[in-house]
Motif scaffolding. Structure first.
Motif, PDB file in Angstrom:
ATOM      1  N   VAL A   2       5.369  -4.815 -30.654  1.00  0.00           N
ATOM      2  CA  VAL A   2       5.314  -3.631 -31.408  1.00  0.00           C
ATOM      3  C   VAL A   2       3.940  -3.868 -32.247  1.00  0.00           C
ATOM      4  CG1 VAL A   2       7.667  -2.816 -31.018  1.00  0.00           C
ATOM      5  CG2 VAL A   2       6.814  -4.311 -33.166  1.00  0.00           C
ATOM      6  N   SER A   3       3.192  -2.823 -32.675  1.00  0.00           N
ATOM      7  CA  SER A   3       2.235  -2.778 -33.412  1.00  0.00           C
ATOM      8  C   SER A   3       1.899  -1.667 -34.345  1.00  0.00           C
ATOM      9  CB  SER A   3       0.667  -3.225 -32.561  1.00  0.00           C
ATOM     10  OG  SER A   3       0.722  -4.369 -31.706  1.00  0.00           O
ATOM     11  N   ALA A  32      13.346 -15.784 -33.173  1.00  0.00           N
ATOM     12  CA  ALA A  32      12.162 -16.334 -33.640  1.00  0.00           C
ATOM     13  C   ALA A  32      11.274 -15.091 -33.522  1.00  0.00           C
ATOM     14  CB  ALA A  32      11.643 -17.459 -32.807  1.00  0.00           C
ATOM     15  N   TYR A  33      10.338 -14.938 -34.341  1.00  0.00           N
ATOM     16  CA  TYR A  33       9.262 -13.867 -34.363  1.00  0.00           C
ATOM     17  C   TYR A  33       8.064 -14.595 -34.724  1.00  0.00           C
ATOM     18  CZ  TYR A  33      10.227 -13.402 -39.273  1.00  0.00           C
ATOM     19  OH  TYR A  33      10.407 -13.680 -40.587  1.00  0.00           O
ATOM     20  N   ARG A  34       7.035 -13.844 -33.968  1.00  0.00           N
ATOM     21  CA  ARG A  34       5.351 -14.344 -34.171  1.00  0.00           C
ATOM     22  C   ARG A  34       4.664 -12.955 -34.508  1.00  0.00           C
ATOM     23  NH1 ARG A  34       3.385 -17.232 -29.853  1.00  0.00           N
ATOM     24  NH2 ARG A  34       3.419 -15.219 -28.491  1.00  0.00           N
ATOM     25  N   ILE A  35       4.118 -12.962 -36.016  1.00  0.00           N
ATOM     26  CA  ILE A  35       3.267 -11.905 -36.205  1.00  0.00           C
ATOM     27  C   ILE A  35       1.960 -12.401 -36.460  1.00  0.00           C
ATOM     28  CG2 ILE A  35       3.016 -10.645 -38.447  1.00  0.00           C
ATOM     29  CD1 ILE A  35       5.792 -10.572 -38.992  1.00  0.00           C
ATOM     30  N   ALA A  85       4.696 -17.934 -37.296  1.00  0.00           N
ATOM     31  CA  ALA A  85       5.974 -17.718 -36.672  1.00  0.00           C
ATOM     32  C   ALA A  85       6.924 -17.976 -37.617  1.00  0.00           C
ATOM     33  CB  ALA A  85       6.090 -18.556 -35.477  1.00  0.00           C
ATOM     34  N   SER A  86       8.066 -17.458 -37.825  1.00  0.00           N
ATOM     35  CA  SER A  86       9.232 -17.603 -38.500  1.00  0.00           C
ATOM     36  C   SER A  86      10.647 -17.334 -37.525  1.00  0.00           C
ATOM     37  CB  SER A  86       8.985 -16.996 -39.798  1.00  0.00           C
ATOM     38  OG  SER A  86      10.155 -17.037 -40.753  1.00  0.00           O
ATOM     39  N   GLY A  87      11.654 -17.240 -38.372  1.00  0.00           N
ATOM     40  CA  GLY A  87      12.840 -16.985 -37.582  1.00  0.00           C
ATOM     41  C   GLY A  87      13.946 -16.155 -38.576  1.00  0.00           C
ATOM     42  N   CYS A  88      14.924 -15.848 -37.958  1.00  0.00           N
ATOM     43  CA  CYS A  88      15.955 -15.013 -38.649  1.00  0.00           C
ATOM     44  C   CYS A  88      17.350 -15.131 -37.970  1.00  0.00           C
ATOM     45  CB  CYS A  88      15.545 -13.422 -38.649  1.00  0.00           C
ATOM     46  SG  CYS A  88      16.875 -12.590 -39.252  1.00  0.00           S
ATOM     47  N   GLU A 110      -7.427  -4.248 -56.098  1.00  0.00           N
ATOM     48  CA  GLU A 110      -6.723  -3.362 -55.996  1.00  0.00           C
ATOM     49  C   GLU A 110      -5.514  -3.626 -54.961  1.00  0.00           C
ATOM     50  OE1 GLU A 110      -5.849   0.945 -53.668  1.00  0.00           O
ATOM     51  OE2 GLU A 110      -8.017   0.515 -54.254  1.00  0.00           O
ATOM     52  N   LEU A 111      -4.172  -3.366 -55.227  1.00  0.00           N
ATOM     53  CA  LEU A 111      -2.831  -3.653 -54.543  1.00  0.00           C
ATOM     54  C   LEU A 111      -2.343  -2.672 -53.484  1.00  0.00           C
ATOM     55  CD1 LEU A 111      -0.926  -5.596 -57.331  1.00  0.00           C
ATOM     56  CD2 LEU A 111      -2.307  -6.709 -55.826  1.00  0.00           C
ATOM     57  N   PHE A 112      -1.940  -2.945 -52.428  1.00  0.00           N
ATOM     58  CA  PHE A 112      -1.545  -1.911 -51.641  1.00  0.00           C
ATOM     59  C   PHE A 112      -0.566  -2.543 -50.639  1.00  0.00           C
ATOM     60  CE2 PHE A 112      -5.468  -3.656 -49.867  1.00  0.00           C
ATOM     61  CZ  PHE A 112      -5.253  -3.627 -48.625  1.00  0.00           C
ATOM     62  N   ALA A 113       0.052  -1.557 -49.878  1.00  0.00           N
ATOM     63  CA  ALA A 113       1.052  -2.039 -49.006  1.00  0.00           C
ATOM     64  C   ALA A 113       0.860  -1.982 -47.528  1.00  0.00           C
ATOM     65  CB  ALA A 113       2.299  -1.294 -49.125  1.00  0.00           C
ATOM     66  N   ILE A 114       1.108  -2.868 -46.419  1.00  0.00           N
ATOM     67  CA  ILE A 114       0.807  -2.761 -45.334  1.00  0.00           C
ATOM     68  C   ILE A 114       2.251  -2.693 -44.276  1.00  0.00           C
ATOM     69  CG2 ILE A 114      -0.036  -3.869 -43.283  1.00  0.00           C
ATOM     70  CD1 ILE A 114      -2.226  -2.596 -45.120  1.00  0.00           C
ATOM     71  N   ALA A 115       2.627  -1.937 -43.594  1.00  0.00           N
ATOM     72  CA  ALA A 115       3.710  -1.421 -43.055  1.00  0.00           C
ATOM     73  C   ALA A 115       3.691  -2.526 -41.994  1.00  0.00           C
ATOM     74  CB  ALA A 115       3.778  -0.318 -42.443  1.00  0.00           C
ATOM     75  N   ILE A 116       4.964  -3.306 -41.795  1.00  0.00           N
ATOM     76  CA  ILE A 116       5.401  -4.147 -40.757  1.00  0.00           C
ATOM     77  C   ILE A 116       6.154  -3.257 -39.882  1.00  0.00           C
ATOM     78  CG2 ILE A 116       6.542  -6.365 -39.945  1.00  0.00           C
ATOM     79  CD1 ILE A 116       6.294  -7.241 -42.906  1.00  0.00           C
ATOM     80  N   PRO A 117       5.871  -3.008 -38.685  1.00  0.00           N
ATOM     81  CA  PRO A 117       6.592  -2.036 -37.612  1.00  0.00           C
ATOM     82  C   PRO A 117       8.173  -2.722 -37.529  1.00  0.00           C
ATOM     83  CG  PRO A 117       4.905  -2.848 -36.622  1.00  0.00           C
ATOM     84  CD  PRO A 117       4.703  -3.817 -37.806  1.00  0.00           C
TER      85      PRO A 117
END
Length: 128
Positions: A2-3, A32-35, A85-88, A110-117
């Motif tokens: 997903v992106s 595991a997931y890779r972002i 990569a990380s895990g859950c 400036e600070l801002f948020a980036i959504a993780i889908p």
């Protein structure tokens, strides 16, 4: 995979069930997931913090906040990519994660948020 693109930053996520680290008899399912983070903007950015919402099929909900990702606060130049990569672990064979990164534009602070889908965490045997 997903992106999603937020403020010219593309986040892509791939996830996989890890049966070798799981123990379903004890309600322990490891994923595991890779972002991949792609800075598609004309600015230099730094990832400062992460926020996760983690849900599983038995109704448990966890929030995880922390500095950076896997011990790093990467700086991304324009068109640069950072991957990690990380895990859950969950207590069920299905669930999902979503969240956001707090980023900083280095030119003006400036600070801002980036959504993780939202991405699905699902054990292979559930699909059969």
């Amino acid at each position: 995979m997903v992106s999603q693109i937020t403020s010219d930053v593309k986040i892509s996520v791939e996830s996989i069930y890890q049966p070798e680290y799981s123990n379903p008899d004890n309600l322990h399912y490891m994923y595991a997931y890779r972002i991949t983070i792609e800075n598609q903007s004309a600015e230099t950015l730094q990832l400062l913090r992460r926020h996760w919402e983690i849900f599983d099929a038995i109704g448990e909900h966890k929030q995880v906040d922390g500095e950076g990702v896997v011990g790093q606060q990467p700086i991304l130049e324009p068109n640069q990519v950072h991957q990690y990569a990380s895990g859950c672990n969950l207590r069920s064979a299905m669930g999902y994660m979503e969240g956001f990164y707090e980023m900083q534009r280095l030119s003006d602070g400036e600070l801002f948020a980036i959504a993780i889908p939202r991405f699905i965490l699902i054990a292979d045997f559930v699909l059969n």
